[in-house]
Design an enzyme around this catalytic site. Structure first.
Site, PDB file in Angstrom:
ATOM      1  N   GLN A 256     122.164  86.060 -55.246  1.00 40.92           N
ATOM      2  CA  GLN A 256     123.128  84.954 -55.304  1.00 40.92           C
ATOM      3  C   GLN A 256     124.128  84.970 -54.144  1.00 40.92           C
ATOM      4  OE1 GLN A 256     123.961  85.942 -59.663  1.00 40.92           O
ATOM      5  NE2 GLN A 256     124.265  83.723 -59.659  1.00 40.92           N
TER       6      GLN A 256
ATOM      7  N   LEU B  94     126.305  81.133 -62.211  1.00 42.04           N
ATOM      8  CA  LEU B  94     127.243  80.858 -61.118  1.00 42.04           C
ATOM      9  C   LEU B  94     126.557  80.076 -60.000  1.00 42.04           C
ATOM     10  CD1 LEU B  94     129.002  84.349 -61.016  1.00 42.04           C
ATOM     11  CD2 LEU B  94     129.893  82.222 -62.007  1.00 42.04           C
TER      12      LEU B  94
ATOM     13  N   HIS C  98     118.346  87.587 -67.231  1.00 37.52           N
ATOM     14  CA  HIS C  98     118.798  86.501 -66.344  1.00 37.52           C
ATOM     15  C   HIS C  98     118.977  87.032 -64.914  1.00 37.52           C
ATOM     16  CE1 HIS C  98     121.618  82.922 -65.530  1.00 37.52           C
ATOM     17  NE2 HIS C  98     121.913  83.744 -64.532  1.00 37.52           N
ATOM     18  N   GLU C  99     119.564  88.222 -64.794  1.00 41.07           N
ATOM     19  CA  GLU C  99     119.820  88.787 -63.456  1.00 41.07           C
ATOM     20  C   GLU C  99     118.526  89.264 -62.793  1.00 41.07           C
ATOM     21  OE1 GLU C  99     122.545  87.978 -62.478  1.00 41.07           O
ATOM     22  OE2 GLU C  99     123.684  87.798 -64.326  1.00 41.07           O
TER      23      GLU C  99
ATOM     24  N   HIS D  93     116.827  86.480 -61.199  1.00 41.62           N
ATOM     25  CA  HIS D  93     117.367  86.155 -59.864  1.00 41.62           C
ATOM     26  C   HIS D  93     116.681  86.990 -58.785  1.00 41.62           C
ATOM     27  CE1 HIS D  93     120.609  83.301 -60.471  1.00 41.62           C
ATOM     28  NE2 HIS D  93     121.229  84.060 -61.355  1.00 41.62           N
TER      29      HIS D  93
HETATM   30  O1  GNR Z   1     128.484  84.429 -66.185  1.00 44.08           O
HETATM   31  C1  GNR Z   1     127.357  84.238 -66.639  1.00 44.08           C
HETATM   32  N1  GNR Z   1     127.202  83.971 -67.959  1.00 44.08           N
HETATM   33  C2  GNR Z   1     125.974  83.950 -68.598  1.00 44.08           C
HETATM   34  C3  GNR Z   1     125.921  83.405 -69.887  1.00 44.08           C
HETATM   35  C4  GNR Z   1     124.731  83.373 -70.575  1.00 44.08           C
HETATM   36  C5  GNR Z   1     123.593  83.871 -70.007  1.00 44.08           C
HETATM   37  C6  GNR Z   1     123.626  84.411 -68.730  1.00 44.08           C
HETATM   38  C7  GNR Z   1     124.814  84.446 -68.034  1.00 44.08           C
HETATM   39  S1  GNR Z   1     124.858  85.144 -66.447  1.00 44.08           S
HETATM   40  C8  GNR Z   1     126.186  84.254 -65.734  1.00 44.08           C
HETATM   41  C9  GNR Z   1     126.515  84.765 -64.337  1.00 44.08           C
HETATM   42  C10 GNR Z   1     125.339  84.570 -63.436  1.00 44.08           C
HETATM   43  O2  GNR Z   1     125.004  83.521 -62.954  1.00 44.08           O
HETATM   44  N2  GNR Z   1     124.607  85.625 -63.186  1.00 44.08           N
HETATM   45  O3  GNR Z   1     123.512  85.511 -62.421  1.00 44.08           O
HETATM   46 NI    NI Z   2     122.811  83.462 -62.679  1.00 44.90          NI
END
Ligand code: GNR
Ligand code: NI
Length: 168
Positions: free
Chosen positions: A51, A93, A134-135, A138
């Site tokens: 990111q 984000l 989620h990370e 990415h």
């Molecule tokens: O801040 C973040 N909140 C979030 C809420 C629910 C599922 C995943 C996230 S990750 C996100 C920050 C982000 O974009 N991390 O890549």
């Molecule tokens: Ni994210």
């Protein structure tokens, strides 16, 4: 310390697959400090190096209420521990202002390295499990919008492109 600019969908650089970290040095540790500063400032509960346009397998996470439980996740791997899934509203984000339900496994075992290169393993569920997945997405060039219908994804893309044009 430094705040780093965050790439936004549909920036193609977010589709880069990150490379494993091989050198655990002071430069890496400074980058991780800057990632935490950027993540806490945003604010977010996680940040992947992708990111901030650094294509190495580095993640910072803090899902604690008081923002005092920083977790450094380098070269992560995970296994799903149960058939259970969880539908959670996710935000990102890199997709600012949009929140949509995503279904993911909700119990996982993470194996990763810390900023010294020390390997560790932990079990995660609920928000932490979702955040880790989620990370890691990415780092593999994936975004939560990829789990949505093409219609929803295209609407989000159009709205963000319009915002980016206005701010250009
Ligand atoms: O801040 C973040 N909140 C979030 C809420 C629910 C599922 C995943 C996230 S990750 C996100 C920050 C982000 O974009 N991390 O890549
Ligand atoms: Ni994210």
């Amino acid at each position: 310390m430094a705040l780093l600019p965050i790439l936004e969908f549909p920036d193609k650089r977010l589709r880069t697959v990150a490379e494993p970290v091989t050198e655990f040095n002071d430069e890496l540790r400074q980058l991780i400090k800057d990632m935490f500063e950027t993540m806490y400032d945003a604010p977010g509960i996680g940040l992947a190096a992708t990111q901030i346009n650094v294509h190495q397998r580095i993640i910072t996470i803090d899902t604690s209420e008081d923002k005092n439980e920083p977790l450094v996740v380098i070269n992560p791997q995970f296994e799903v521990l149960a058939d259970e899934t969880e539908k959670m509203q996710e935000g990102c984000l890199s997709v600012p202002g949009f929140y949509e339900d995503v279904v993911r496994p909700n119990k996982i075992r993470l194996t990763a390295q810390d900023e010294q290169g020390e390997e560790y393993s932990l079990e995660a569920d609920d928000l932490l499990a979702v955040c880790i997945q989620h990370e890691i997405d990415h780092l593999d060039g994936k975004l939560f919008v990829d789990y949505l219908s093409p219609l929803k994804r295209n609407r989000i893309r159009s709205k963000l492109e319009k915002l980016h044009r206005q701010h250009a």
